[in-house]
Design an enzyme around this catalytic site. Structure first.
Site, mmCIF file in Angstrom:
data_model
loop_
_atom_site.group_PDB
_atom_site.id
_atom_site.type_symbol
_atom_site.label_atom_id
_atom_site.label_comp_id
_atom_site.label_asym_id
_atom_site.label_seq_id
_atom_site.Cartn_x
_atom_site.Cartn_y
_atom_site.Cartn_z
ATOM 1 N N ASP A 1 27.987 -115.949 -22.577
ATOM 2 C CA ASP A 1 26.967 -116.410 -22.328
ATOM 3 C C ASP A 1 26.100 -115.122 -22.192
ATOM 4 O O ASP A 1 26.374 -114.449 -21.214
ATOM 5 C CB ASP A 1 26.778 -117.257 -21.321
ATOM 6 C CG ASP A 1 25.392 -117.722 -20.891
ATOM 7 O OD1 ASP A 1 24.473 -117.038 -21.424
ATOM 8 O OD2 ASP A 1 24.952 -118.484 -19.824
ATOM 9 N N SER B 1 20.183 -123.011 -16.114
ATOM 10 C CA SER B 1 19.392 -121.648 -16.175
ATOM 11 C C SER B 1 18.477 -121.446 -15.047
ATOM 12 O O SER B 1 19.118 -121.695 -13.870
ATOM 13 C CB SER B 1 18.631 -121.561 -17.469
ATOM 14 O OG SER B 1 18.483 -120.175 -17.813
ATOM 15 N N HIS C 1 24.341 -120.292 -24.095
ATOM 16 C CA HIS C 1 23.834 -120.271 -22.813
ATOM 17 C C HIS C 1 23.442 -121.639 -22.639
ATOM 18 O O HIS C 1 22.811 -122.173 -21.477
ATOM 19 C CB HIS C 1 22.519 -119.491 -22.803
ATOM 20 C CG HIS C 1 21.895 -119.655 -21.268
ATOM 21 N ND1 HIS C 1 22.414 -119.199 -20.369
ATOM 22 C CD2 HIS C 1 20.623 -119.979 -21.068
ATOM 23 C CE1 HIS C 1 21.538 -119.550 -19.233
ATOM 24 N NE2 HIS C 1 20.357 -119.885 -19.963
#
Lengths: 272, 472
Positions: free
Chosen positions: A225, A103, A253
């Site tokens: 996602d 991320s 995610h």
């Protein structure tokens, strides 16, 4: 102006660094994203212990990091976090590092690798997004108002007004406390820091940094996602010269928790 | 009283009609089962929800929270409780909920299902949001007040421009979470020079400082460049160098004194920054507080300057000379270097004063002081000791250098024409005290003045217009 030498920083202590696995092996460094800590890698990191020197750490403000090291100016952009990554690498004297960032830590890795390319051997970006907020032709998936709403949710969940303030305000001390569990040992984060980190994560624009990447890069994209949609992953892949792109079956995610086997497999395939 | 027979609720009814929503999902969050209560609350049909992810039912902000916080905690901890999330109903309206989830596991410990209970927290949530908004506003204003108060204390404590500038940098970084801040103050030529903090753009190109020099900053009350793209517009040509120093936004506010820009407080940011009205006000308030202190510091410096200098000639006065003499001796002893004190008394000055009046005498004194300035070395300090007595402190001077300076003075005064009447010529009698630090003996400033004064009297006694040197 006289310049005094910068004090020696103990990045290992500050960032709660844990080194394990094959100490003589190639270093692989796992960086967690917003909202959690190095525990995010609990199901992935051990799989590399046999042949890699595994480096885990917490960003300042998360997990077991040194909260006293939090400087609002330094950490007001991802550059501050990238600086920490470099300091850890330098203190441990790591070379040819495989950096795996989840991320927001994908972009932190991009910034760090662009500053010290000699240290990095490979970048694995799991669910990267260089900019979350849509602008012009660019699709990031979110509007500014969505980010504001997230900040509201953070306050609702972290600040736990009900635990501290509501009983006093409402004279209703027997109310169940909200959010207490969230600050328990798992993925512990400091609420005030989480607020600023959320802003920095979701309001940064690092698109221009992608083209400067010279480190061999793998973009790992999940199916469905919502944080980093397919279009964004594709954009990152297109912008980073020579990068590889893999669309995994894993959904959501956080494949590092939901599909650790797939993540491991793809990293190994890329490094092979 | 009659006995009422209560039929126990069936488990199915209890599940379907419970006062909370129930959902069963795959470990990835795909809905497998949902109860009637949840369907009624949200207005979806069962068919619409089976097979979709729970996160897709959430508001965008809550989706972010779900993915970055809820799911990680659930998967690591096996359960998560009372998370505030906003569900979007079929008609698009928002439903505030509190959500509990627990993972059910297979025999081998792998996740099998996620069981979730959803509570309607609309009333509580609206109330909470209002409270939160109020609390945030209160905190923001409290923070601004604290920053201004801390700044007032720190600024007022500053005794020098440098200390004030440092305090401004600290306040600005604190106030705006700036990655760097700098204070620039106008030098004697009016150019802005960095006095404290860090200016990442410094020296990068003329644009860095010139932006801040520019009329722009003087005319506008404030300069705010919010994004990297805008920085590149305002500072064309920076491009790569700007990225290298990681500046994506900046703000600058002038420090104004009496309508003139005397400095600037500049903040640099590592990402796009949306500074709001309150931030801009605070920025301006810090600069204006600092301006008042700057005026006070400069006034004080002027007063000190006045207190240590002779008003007629602008030379150091006796107080400053004595201070400097102490410093010069100390450094001479430390460095084992010799130094000299040149003591000068004018010959014939009393006649000028008596016959031509005090203003003619003053003109002579001014002429002599200018003459001294032109013949001493740049590092020497000239002072007026009193009346027609002048002093030159010569650091790092041996007997040759000291005698040379004294002889040049005697000669220059003898040849003085400006302000001098032919009927009343003026010459200089000089005594030089030379301290040779090499023998390790220390002397006091008084020793030096006394010795130089004595030597000067020897010059007078020997016929004036000459130099006598004594060693200490």
């Amino acid at each position: 102006m006289t310049s005094t030498p910068a004090p020696v920083v103990d990045a290992v202590r500050r960032n709660n660094v844990h080194v394990s696995g094959n100490i003589g092996g190639r270093p692989i460094m796992f960086a967690h994203g917003f909202g959690c800590s190095q525990e995010m890698w609990r199901f992935v990191a051990p799989a590399f212990a046999a042949d890699f020197k595994v480096v885990l750490f917490d960003h300042v403000g998360a997990g077991g990091s040194d909260l006293a090291a939090y400087d609002r100016g330094k950490y007001d952009s991802l550059h501050g976090y990238a600086e920490d990554v470099i300091e850890i690498i330098e203190q441990l004297d790591l070379w040819n590092v495989v950096y795996v960032g989840h991320s927001v830590s994908s972009m932190i890795g991009v910034l760090a690798a662009n500053r010290e390319p000699a240290r990095f051997g490979a970048l694995v970006l799991v669910g990267p997004s260089p900019r979350y907020v849509n602008r012009g032709d660019y699709f990031g998936g979110f509007e500014q108002s969505d980010i504001d709403a997230l900040l509201d949710d953070l306050d609702s969940n972290y600040l736990g007004w009900s635990s501290a303030m509501a009983p006093a305000i409402m004279g209703n001390a027997d109310r169940p406390e909200l959010g207490e569990e969230l600050t328990s040992s798992f993925c512990s984060v400091d609420p005030a820091i989480a607020r600023q980190f959320a802003r920095v994560t979701f309001l940064s624009d690092n698109r221009a940094d992608l083209r400067a990447v010279t480190t061999p890069t793998l973009v790992l994209q999940c199916t469905d996602d919502i944080i980093a949609p397919l279009a964004v992953g594709t954009y990152v892949h297109d912008e980073i010269p020579g990068s590889s792109f893999v669309l995994m079956e894993a959904t959501g995610h956080i494949p590092n928790l939901s599909a650790p086997d797939q993540v491991e497999k793809q990293i190994r395939a890329f490094l092979a | 009283m009659t006995d009422v027979v209560v039929e126990p609720d069936s488990f199915e009814e209890l599940y379907e009609r419970a006062p909370c929503g129930y959902l069963t999902m795959t470990p990835d969050g795909v809905i497998l089962q949902v109860n009637t209560t949840f369907l009624e609350w949200t207005g979806f049909s069962r068919e619409q929800l089976i097979g979709v992810t729970f996160r897709s039912l959430l508001a965008r902000g809550s989706q972010l929270f779900h993915e970055t916080r809820y799911m990680p905690v659930l998967q690591l901890q096996g359960e998560v409780r009372e998370v505030a999330l906003i569900v979007i109903r079929a008609d698009g309206s928002a439903l505030s909920t509190l959500v509990n989830s627990v993972i059910a596991r297979n025999a081998d410990g792998t996740p099998k299902l996620v069981r979730t209970a959803v509570f309607d927290s609309t009333g509580r949530q609206d109330y909470e949001r209002d409270l939160l908004a109020a609390r945030r506003a209160a905190e923001a204003s409290e923070t601004r007040v604290r920053i201004l108060r801390d700044a007032a204390v720190a600024f007022t404590a500053a005794r020098t421009e440098e200390a004030l500038a440092e305090a401004m940098v600290t306040s600005a970084r604190d106030a705006f979470s700036a990655s760097a801040a700098a204070v620039l103050l106008a030098d004697s030529s009016g150019a802005l020079v960095r006095v404290a903090g860090i200016n990442p753009l410094e020296g990068m190109l003329a644009g860095g400082p010139s932006l801040l020099q520019s009329a722009e900053l003087g005319e506008r009350s404030m300069l705010v460049v919010r994004s990297a793209g805008d920085v590149d517009l305002v500072l064309p040509g920076l491009g790569h160098s700007r990225r290298a120093v990681r500046v994506s936004a900046l703000s600058a506010v002038p420090v104004i004194d009496d309508g003139a820009r005397v400095g600037a407080l500049v903040c640099f940011f590592g990402r796009e920054r949306e500074l709001d009205e309150a931030d801009l006000h605070l920025h301006a308030a810090l600069a204006s507080q600092a301006a008042q202190v700057l005026v006070r510091i400069r006034l004080q410096r002027q007063l000190e300057q006045l207190a240590l200098h002779d008003q007629l000639t602008g030379l150091a006065n006796r107080k400053l000379l004595q201070e400097r003499m102490g410093e010069a001796l100390a450094s001479s002893i430390d460095g084992s270097r010799s130094m000299a004190l040149v003591f000068l008394d004018l010959d014939g000055f009393k006649a000028v004063n008596d016959n031509l009046g005090h203003s003619a005498g003053d003109a002579v004194l001014v002429a002599v002081s200018n003459c001294l300035r032109s013949v001493v070395r740049g590092s020497d300090m000239i002072g007026r000791f009193g009346g027609d007595e002048f002093v030159v402190i010569c650091e790092d001077a041996d007997d040759v250098a000291a005698r040379g300076i004294a002889e040049r003075i005697v000669e220059a005064v003898r040849e003085l024409q400006e302000g001098i009447s032919l009927a009343h010529p003026v010459t200089a009698s000089i005594g030089v005290a030379l301290y040779e630090a090499s023998d390790g003996r220390t002397v006091t400033p008084d020793d030096m003045f006394t010795a130089a004064d004595g030597a000067m009297y020897e010059s007078k006694a020997a016929g004036k217009d000459r130099v006598t040197l004594v060693r200490l």
